[in-house]
Each structure stands twice: as C-alpha cells, then as structure tokens.
Design a protein around this motif. Sequence first.
Motif, PDB file in Angstrom:
ATOM      1  N   ARG A  91       0.848  -1.197   0.000  1.00 54.69           N
ATOM      2  CA  ARG A  91       0.000   0.000   0.000  1.00 54.69           C
ATOM      3  C   ARG A  91       0.882   1.245   0.000  1.00 54.69           C
ATOM      4  O   ARG A  91       2.063   1.166  -0.289  1.00 54.69           O
ATOM      5  CB  ARG A  91      -0.961  -0.061   1.177  1.00 54.69           C
ATOM      6  N   ARG A  92       0.324   2.371   0.351  1.00 50.01           N
ATOM      7  CA  ARG A  92       0.933   3.659   0.041  1.00 50.01           C
ATOM      8  C   ARG A  92       1.789   4.237   1.164  1.00 50.01           C
ATOM      9  O   ARG A  92       2.720   5.004   0.911  1.00 50.01           O
ATOM     10  CB  ARG A  92      -0.222   4.634  -0.284  1.00 50.01           C
ATOM     11  N   VAL A  93       1.432   3.924   2.410  1.00 50.33           N
ATOM     12  CA  VAL A  93       2.042   4.603   3.558  1.00 50.33           C
ATOM     13  C   VAL A  93       2.781   3.587   4.419  1.00 50.33           C
ATOM     14  O   VAL A  93       2.260   2.499   4.700  1.00 50.33           O
ATOM     15  CB  VAL A  93       0.961   5.326   4.397  1.00 50.33           C
ATOM     16  N   HIS A  94       3.993   3.958   4.868  1.00 49.67           N
ATOM     17  CA  HIS A  94       4.772   3.053   5.707  1.00 49.67           C
ATOM     18  C   HIS A  94       4.104   2.895   7.076  1.00 49.67           C
ATOM     19  O   HIS A  94       3.702   3.879   7.692  1.00 49.67           O
ATOM     20  CB  HIS A  94       6.201   3.583   5.884  1.00 49.67           C
ATOM     21  N   PRO A  95       3.986   1.665   7.586  1.00 55.46           N
ATOM     22  CA  PRO A  95       3.218   1.442   8.810  1.00 55.46           C
ATOM     23  C   PRO A  95       3.873   1.992  10.070  1.00 55.46           C
ATOM     24  O   PRO A  95       3.176   2.256  11.054  1.00 55.46           O
ATOM     25  CB  PRO A  95       3.120  -0.093   8.887  1.00 55.46           C
ATOM     26  N   VAL A  96       5.170   2.176  10.082  1.00 61.14           N
ATOM     27  CA  VAL A  96       5.868   2.596  11.307  1.00 61.14           C
ATOM     28  C   VAL A  96       6.322   4.050  11.213  1.00 61.14           C
ATOM     29  O   VAL A  96       5.983   4.876  12.052  1.00 61.14           O
ATOM     30  CB  VAL A  96       7.064   1.665  11.598  1.00 61.14           C
ATOM     31  N   SER A  97       7.066   4.373  10.154  1.00 63.80           N
ATOM     32  CA  SER A  97       7.580   5.744  10.024  1.00 63.80           C
ATOM     33  C   SER A  97       6.509   6.709   9.546  1.00 63.80           C
ATOM     34  O   SER A  97       6.672   7.923   9.663  1.00 63.80           O
ATOM     35  CB  SER A  97       8.749   5.765   9.038  1.00 63.80           C
ATOM     36  N   ARG A  98       5.441   6.179   8.963  1.00 63.80           N
ATOM     37  CA  ARG A  98       4.357   6.966   8.352  1.00 63.80           C
ATOM     38  C   ARG A  98       4.831   7.735   7.125  1.00 63.80           C
ATOM     39  O   ARG A  98       4.136   8.651   6.648  1.00 63.80           O
ATOM     40  CB  ARG A  98       3.671   7.922   9.350  1.00 63.80           C
ATOM     41  N   ILE A  99       6.001   7.416   6.629  1.00 63.10           N
ATOM     42  CA  ILE A  99       6.470   8.035   5.386  1.00 63.10           C
ATOM     43  C   ILE A  99       5.529   7.625   4.253  1.00 63.10           C
ATOM     44  O   ILE A  99       5.184   6.449   4.101  1.00 63.10           O
ATOM     45  CB  ILE A  99       7.916   7.604   5.059  1.00 63.10           C
ATOM     46  N   ALA A 100       5.108   8.625   3.476  1.00 65.54           N
ATOM     47  CA  ALA A 100       4.308   8.399   2.265  1.00 65.54           C
ATOM     48  C   ALA A 100       5.175   8.812   1.088  1.00 65.54           C
ATOM     49  O   ALA A 100       5.219   9.989   0.718  1.00 65.54           O
ATOM     50  CB  ALA A 100       3.015   9.215   2.319  1.00 65.54           C
ATOM     51  N   PRO A 101       5.930   7.879   0.519  1.00 66.72           N
ATOM     52  CA  PRO A 101       6.974   8.275  -0.441  1.00 66.72           C
ATOM     53  C   PRO A 101       6.445   9.032  -1.653  1.00 66.72           C
ATOM     54  O   PRO A 101       7.135   9.895  -2.193  1.00 66.72           O
ATOM     55  CB  PRO A 101       7.604   6.934  -0.854  1.00 66.72           C
ATOM     56  N   ILE A 161      13.256   0.415   1.409  1.00 65.88           N
ATOM     57  CA  ILE A 161      14.327   1.283   0.914  1.00 65.88           C
ATOM     58  C   ILE A 161      13.732   2.542   0.279  1.00 65.88           C
ATOM     59  O   ILE A 161      14.233   3.656   0.475  1.00 65.88           O
ATOM     60  CB  ILE A 161      15.224   0.532  -0.094  1.00 65.88           C
ATOM     61  N   LEU A 162      12.634   2.368  -0.475  1.00 60.10           N
ATOM     62  CA  LEU A 162      12.000   3.517  -1.116  1.00 60.10           C
ATOM     63  C   LEU A 162      11.629   4.583  -0.090  1.00 60.10           C
ATOM     64  O   LEU A 162      11.814   5.787  -0.344  1.00 60.10           O
ATOM     65  CB  LEU A 162      10.756   3.062  -1.888  1.00 60.10           C
ATOM     66  N   CYS A 163      11.121   4.162   1.051  1.00 59.85           N
ATOM     67  CA  CYS A 163      10.674   5.151   2.051  1.00 59.85           C
ATOM     68  C   CYS A 163      11.840   5.979   2.583  1.00 59.85           C
ATOM     69  O   CYS A 163      11.758   7.214   2.643  1.00 59.85           O
ATOM     70  CB  CYS A 163       9.922   4.451   3.174  1.00 59.85           C
ATOM     71  N   VAL A 164      12.956   5.335   2.956  1.00 58.84           N
ATOM     72  CA  VAL A 164      14.086   6.124   3.478  1.00 58.84           C
ATOM     73  C   VAL A 164      14.774   6.898   2.358  1.00 58.84           C
ATOM     74  O   VAL A 164      15.325   7.983   2.589  1.00 58.84           O
ATOM     75  CB  VAL A 164      15.086   5.243   4.273  1.00 58.84           C
ATOM     76  N   LEU A 165      14.719   6.361   1.144  1.00 59.66           N
ATOM     77  CA  LEU A 165      15.317   7.053   0.007  1.00 59.66           C
ATOM     78  C   LEU A 165      14.495   8.289  -0.375  1.00 59.66           C
ATOM     79  O   LEU A 165      15.052   9.345  -0.719  1.00 59.66           O
ATOM     80  CB  LEU A 165      15.409   6.085  -1.179  1.00 59.66           C
ATOM     81  N   ALA A 166      13.179   8.173  -0.305  1.00 57.90           N
ATOM     82  CA  ALA A 166      12.308   9.322  -0.603  1.00 57.90           C
ATOM     83  C   ALA A 166      12.518  10.419   0.428  1.00 57.90           C
ATOM     84  O   ALA A 166      12.563  11.618   0.089  1.00 57.90           O
ATOM     85  CB  ALA A 166      10.846   8.884  -0.632  1.00 57.90           C
TER      86      ALA A 166
END
Length: 321
Positions: A71-81, A308-313
Amino acid sequence: MTDRTANPRPVDGKAMPRFGGLATFMRLPVAEDPAGLDIALVGVPWDGGTTNRAGARHGPRAVRDMSSLIRRVHPVSRIAPYDLCRVADAGDCPVNPIDLMDTLDRIHAFYDRLHGAGVVPLSVGGDHLVSLPILRAIAKDGPVGMVHFDAHCDTTDSYFGGYRYTHGTPFRRAVEEGLLDPARTVQIGIRGSTYGDDDWQFSYDSGMRVIAIEEYFEMGVDAVIAEARRVVGDGPTYVSFDVDALDPVYAPGTGTPEVGGFSTFEAQRMIRGLSGLDLVGGDVVEVAPPFDPSGNTALVGANMLFEILCVLAEATAGRRG
Ligand code: MN
Ligand code: MN
C-alpha cells in the motif's frame, strides 16, 4: 514550494482492487521518459554474472507482480513516499542475455542518463553484478559509501581462470574503479562456506566493516544499525540488498542461499534504521523466481524495495529542501 499534488500515484487499491491492473512496481504509472522524476524504479532483468544457479533475470517481473500487495504509507515511520517525491516505474534497463561486457555498458549508459537528469535510481535485479554499472553512473563524481546486506562480501577477485566480472566480484571492482569508499562500506550478514581461506580478504584489507552473522547476532539489531550509521557517516550512501542476506526460510528463491541468516523483520528494522542518512540510490537483487515456487521471495523483495523507497524518498526530499 513545489506543488506535489501532481506527483505520480499508485493505482488506488480501493478503486481498482490490487489484483487488477497492469503489474508495475508499486502499481505506479510507467514513465516513458524518466526525466522529471525524483526517483525511478528500474528493473534490470539480467543474470549473466551468476556463477551457480541462474534465474534472477526473471526477478523484476516477479517483484512487480508481488509489489501490488504493498500500500501507500509506511506502517511505522508513516512516510508516504509518493507525497514526498515523484516516483514512477521507469521500466527495464536494456540488457543483452548473451554478452556480459555489452550488458555492463548498456546498464551503465541507462543509469548515466538517469543520473544526468538528476533522477535517483532504485533498482530490482538481476544478479548482484548489476550494482557495478549502476555505481559507475551514480559515483562518477566521487566514491559513495554503502550499506550492503548479503550473505557474501562479493569482493572475490576472479573466477574460472581470470574472469573478473561475476556476481561474486562487483564490490572489489567498485573499489578498484574508485566508485566505492571501502572505509564507508559496511557488509552485514556475511556467512556460508567458502572456496578457500581468503575469499573475502579484500573486504578486510581494503577497510570495509564486515559484520559476519555471528557478530550480528552477538551485537543485536540496534547495535548493528548504530555501527552501520557510524561507518557510512554523513556522506552519499548507496543501499544494496541481496535477498540471500535473509535466512532461506524467508527467501529461498535465490541462486546461492546460505542458512543461518537474519529474518525479514530484522531486515525491515535495519533499513528503517537508515533514516536520515544521505541515501543516493539502492537496489534489491538476486530474487530468482525459478527457485521461488511460492512467490514468497518476490514478495519479500517487494517489501524490501518499499522499505528502501521510504528512506530514500525521505533523503531525496531532504536534499531538494
Ligand atoms: Mn551479493
Ligand atoms: Mn549473496
């Protein structure tokens, strides 16, 4: 302030169910022209560097399929890349399944264009040799650091009588070519039987920080994260995730599985722990669908890609300001 409302978005899973539609990475639009993106998701369907069980050439297609579950949003960091960055599926990099050196040139040229357009690449292999031509493009202005998850150091000199380009050699070549700063490189999860006493000696001699699996479990995940962050520091850093870093219980569908690895959850925690670093690209490699009848390794690969996409975004948006 740039308007982000027009960013490419995944197909809404509440409109078209996630089993429907075309199988792109993360259900994102395909970008015919990646210029203008912040991050390009790229497949590299090539396993000509494989020394044992081939099949990773089929990795990108399988990961695209399984990534439809994400899905679209990271469950822990809440990052939405996709809120932070313009991300799309840039398709597959051109390769040549019958010529290794030609393929390295084709991959280099493809990523050179991306890098020249200011686009950060996040790739799905393919075997681990694909990281070398990618680094040739993104480290052209100076060496990068690397957080490298793998059962193997991939710093052997040569195979089969002097052949220097295989998926067991990319990071030795990357150091020799000035693409990778060994003092800013950490290799996590190393294990498995070796050909001889000195398979990975180059990693130690060049100054890489090698965290073999025994030390990994001795330290614990939090200490490993802290050590990885210390090693790579504030400079530009690449993330390379070989799925054989994981225990084959979690990722059996790979060419050279090694028992006694870490779990998917531990891997997720480690990648999340890279938040705030100056990440400039990444890859997930060695998913080999012919050895993955359940599809679970492709699913795991897709999830590592999203982590990786979330921390990279986050890093890419941070550089943009
Ligand atoms: Mn590897
Ligand atoms: Mn490996």
